[in-house]
Enzyme design. Structure first.
Site, PDB file in Angstrom:
ATOM      1  N   LYS A 108       1.431   3.982  -2.858  1.00  0.00           N
ATOM      2  CA  LYS A 108       1.151   5.639  -2.634  1.00  0.00           C
ATOM      3  C   LYS A 108       2.001   6.261  -2.649  1.00  0.00           C
ATOM      4  O   LYS A 108       2.201   7.596  -3.225  1.00  0.00           O
ATOM      5  CB  LYS A 108       0.623   5.725  -0.834  1.00  0.00           C
ATOM      6  CG  LYS A 108      -0.859   5.077  -0.720  1.00  0.00           C
ATOM      7  CD  LYS A 108      -1.722   6.263  -1.640  1.00  0.00           C
ATOM      8  CE  LYS A 108      -3.268   6.046  -1.343  1.00  0.00           C
ATOM      9  NZ  LYS A 108      -4.021   6.585  -1.939  1.00  0.00           N
ATOM     10  N   TYR A 124       0.893  -1.186   0.052  1.00  0.00           N
ATOM     11  CA  TYR A 124      -0.076  -0.128   0.069  1.00  0.00           C
ATOM     12  C   TYR A 124       0.867   1.333  -0.011  1.00  0.00           C
ATOM     13  O   TYR A 124       0.646   2.173  -0.884  1.00  0.00           O
ATOM     14  CB  TYR A 124      -0.978   0.033   1.265  1.00  0.00           C
ATOM     15  CG  TYR A 124      -1.803   1.065   1.355  1.00  0.00           C
ATOM     16  CD1 TYR A 124      -1.568   2.082   2.251  1.00  0.00           C
ATOM     17  CD2 TYR A 124      -2.764   1.439   0.559  1.00  0.00           C
ATOM     18  CE1 TYR A 124      -2.307   3.529   2.348  1.00  0.00           C
ATOM     19  CE2 TYR A 124      -3.665   2.439   0.723  1.00  0.00           C
ATOM     20  CZ  TYR A 124      -3.552   3.595   1.505  1.00  0.00           C
ATOM     21  OH  TYR A 124      -4.190   4.649   1.620  1.00  0.00           O
TER      22      TYR A 124
END
Lengths: 255, 444
Positions: free
Chosen positions: A164, A160
């Protein structure tokens, strides 16, 4: 058209049913937003968010369904959202993302790839279409939901956080490239936020609720800062964290 | 045609526009026919988004020039693209002044009419629209000569009409005769808002020009302490060595954006303290040059850059005499919210004219400069809107950059009449600006 405080009248929210997106949308509707187009994957959740927007001051809402795992659907979703807005789109919010399960995903090639597509590739494809349309309009704003986790990626969330991080760096440079085009891009880097996505996880320092993130976003729209930290203190916290030597970093993160 | 990034004097909400510079009425008509949507722009002194059009065409009026001969009674015809500065450079040495001037000379005559500008003498002489005898207006339905007797509906829709009825190309107005380039000024200091307002009600009629600077940063006993300046044109007998010299250009300039937050509550409070104390308790008969009295800010070019990258908003409202309390409450609301205002100007207005969207109404007007930045500012201004609406007043569109469409409808009850006139000459709403779109004055 937006006003001098960057408060929009017509908004498109990609990932419109996320808790943070809903909190931001509510504040925008209380201010000046009257047309809100919400795009996402779950019609029921989008309808709920649309009703909420109407409650908070919007006069026209509509929804668009897309699948964030299908990169080819990105430009169609954006086109559909702009068509449904039917007017100058003042603000596009990119809030598409999936936290996933690091431990389960990290050894699964397909799962790891999927995390990249949902958190990085689909957003970039959509942002490309958004950028083109806003430039043609002569003005417009893009707000991209990033994360403080993108500043220095934690080992326990590198799928994640890593995606990002890529999106964050790309968008910062896109923001720089947009200077002088009438279109601006701002990044929101929230710390941990209490939402459905983080429910059940242990709470960390500087955790806030969604409304605080939304308030910091409203302030950021007025000041035009390229990066909006939420809470603002995290800018200084990460200025230090990003330079910690490896062993110290791992110890701090190993909670 | 050049693609330019345009914004208002407050340096907020920029838009990319295609800019054309027509050189005659015929070219204006042609440009209007070829564009889907268009708005005129002068020197860009509207504070908000009135003279820009995102993704559309902007007609720069600066090549619509020409200053005609001044008749014996002061009547003259001038191109809409001529600035007040350029006009005065010609007329002052000949003993003529513009009957109404805003606080800056750097506005075009066309822009001044679109905003129906007012000055320190509104209580005596009205706004600029009251001194316009006739103008040429190019609309999508053709070019018209409009005046209070020829096409009066279109004339009064255009006075204060924010450029939304057509493009003004030439203007015929009557100038004011002056004997010298000086103003005799009386300055008085007041320690409270109530006192300066009483003095203005009691004494303004004795002076042609009158305006008060108000400190919005103080509370309690010194709330709204003010400096009142009033003046009359000096006659030849009033001064020792009479002259008729046009104002000189600014020698100071702010060359780049100041750091954001340079103008903040601390610095503004400090400035206000010095400014207030430097004014005399009472000084009469002081000779000031026309430039110093009428256009103090023109002494520093690009002063708006002091507000930095974030820019600022201007909030100016007008309320009737019966609602003077609204002015007091507005200043109270501002100082209690900690939202800093660098410059607050208080004036009395005389009766309104027939301009359908003209701003001045008989009573009071307060104008505020507010730096963008404080989180509370948008909400405070929304609250002020409510106060103003409740008092039956309005906010000035030439200064506006953040009103909502619903408020405008209530503040300007003649808006439906205006739209009816606009629809006659511009049925497809070709004339549109970002402001018009934001306030829902034009269709999508």
């Amino acid at each position: 058209m937006e006003n001098a405080f960057g408060q929009p009248q017509n908004v498109v929210v990609l990932g419109g049913s996320s808790d943070i997106a809903r909190a931001i949308t509510k504040k925008l509707c209380t201010a000046r937003a009257h047309t809100v187009i919400l795009a996402g994957r779950n019609q029921q959740l989008l309808d709920e968010a649309a009703r909420e927007a109407l409650d908070y001051g919007a006069s026209k809402t509509d929804t668009v369904i897309f699948d964030a795992e299908d990169v080819t659907s990105a430009s169609k979703a954006v086109a559909s959202a702009f068509d449904k807005a039917g007017d100058h789109v003042d603000l596009v919010i990119m809030a598409v993302g999936l936290l996933g399960h690091q431990v389960r995903d990290q050894s699964d090639v397909a799962a790891a790839t999927r995390m990249m597509i949902i958190n990085f590739t689909w957003p970039v494809a959509a942002l490309t279409e958004v950028r083109n349309r806003l430039i043609a309009q002569g003005s417009g704003r893009i707000l991209v939901m990033s994360s403080v986790g993108s500043v220095r990626v934690r080992p326990s969330a590198y799928l994640y956080g890593g995606a990002k991080a890529g999106l964050d760096r790309l968008c910062q440079a896109m923001a720089d490239s947009l200077v002088g085009t009438g279109v601006s891009l701002q990044l929101v880097r929230p710390g941990a936020v209490r939402t459905r996505m983080t429910e059940g996880l242990a709470e960390v320092p500087f955790t806030t609720g969604v409304n605080e993130v939304a308030e910091n976003v409203m302030k950021g729209l007025a000041t035009g800062d390229q990066v909006i930290w939420s809470p603002p203190m995290l800018k200084y916290v990460y200025a230090i964290l990003r330079h910690l030597p490896g062993p110290v970093w791992r110890k701090v993160m190993d909670r | 045609m050049t693609r330019e990034r345009l914004f208002g004097w407050g340096r907020t909400s920029p838009s990319m526009c295609e800019v054309l510079t027509p050189t005659s009425e015929a070219v204006v008509a042609q440009d209007l026919a070829e564009a889907t949507r268009v708005i005129a722009r002068g020197l860009g002194r509207s504070y908000g988004d009135a003279a820009q059009l995102s993704g559309g065409v902007v007609l720069n009026n600066r090549s619509l020039g020409g200053i005609g001969a001044i008749a014996g009674d002061g009547v003259l015809t001038v191109g809409a693209g001529v600035s007040i500065d350029e006009l005065l450079t010609v007329t002052i040495p000949l003993g003529w002044f513009i009957p109404v001037t805003p606080g800056t000379r750097q506005v075009t005559i066309g822009g001044a009419i679109a905003a129906d500008v007012h000055g320190k003498n509104h209580h005596r002489d009205g706004s600029l629209g009251d001194h316009v005898l006739e103008m040429r207006l190019v609309t999508p339905r053709g070019a018209f000569t409009v005046s209070p007797t020829k096409e009066p509906e279109l004339f009064w829709a255009t006075i204060g009409g924010m450029g939304l009825t057509g493009i003004v190309t030439t203007v015929t107005m009557r100038l004011l005769k002056i004997e010298t380039d000086k103003v005799l000024v009386t300055t008085t200091r007041f320690s409270h808002l109530d006192d300066v307002m009483a003095a203005m009600i009691g004494g303004d009629d004795d002076y042609r020009y009158s305006v008060a600077w108000v400190d919005c940063m103080t509370n309690g006993n010194t709330m709204g302490r003010a400096i009142l300046t009033r003046g009359e044109h000096a006659t030849r007998r009033d001064v020792s060595s009479p002259s008729l010299l046009a104002p000189t250009p600014a020698r100071l300039r702010v060359p780049f954006n100041a750091p954001s937050g340079l103008l903040n509550p601390l610095t503004i409070r400090a400035f206000n303290e010095v400014w207030f104390r430097s004014a005399p308790q009472l000084r009469e008969g002081e000779e000031q040059s026309l430039g110093a009295f009428f256009h103090p800010l023109d002494g520093v070019s690009d002063w708006n850059r002091l507000y930095g990258r974030r820019g600022f908003v201007q909030y100016q409202f007008a309320v009737s005499d019966a609602q003077a309390e609204c002015v007091v409450r507005a200043i109270e609301r501002l100082s209690s919210s900690g939202v800093p205002s660098f410059l607050a100007v208080l004036k009395r207005f005389g009766p309104a004219n027939h301009g359908l969207l003209s701003f001045p109404i008989s009573g009071w007007t307060l104008a505020l400069d507010l730096p963008v930045g404080p989180a509370a500012l948008p909400e405070v201004l929304d609250d002020l809107d409510e106060m103003v609406i409740e008092a039956g007043g309005r906010v000035y569109l030439a200064k506006d950059s953040r009103l909502n469409p619903e408020a405008v409808r209530v503040m300007y009850p003649r808006l439906p009449e205006f739209l009816a006139v606009k629809n006659r000459v511009d049925p497809r709403h070709q004339l549109a600006s970002d402001l018009a779109r934001r306030l829902h004055l034009v269709g999508k």
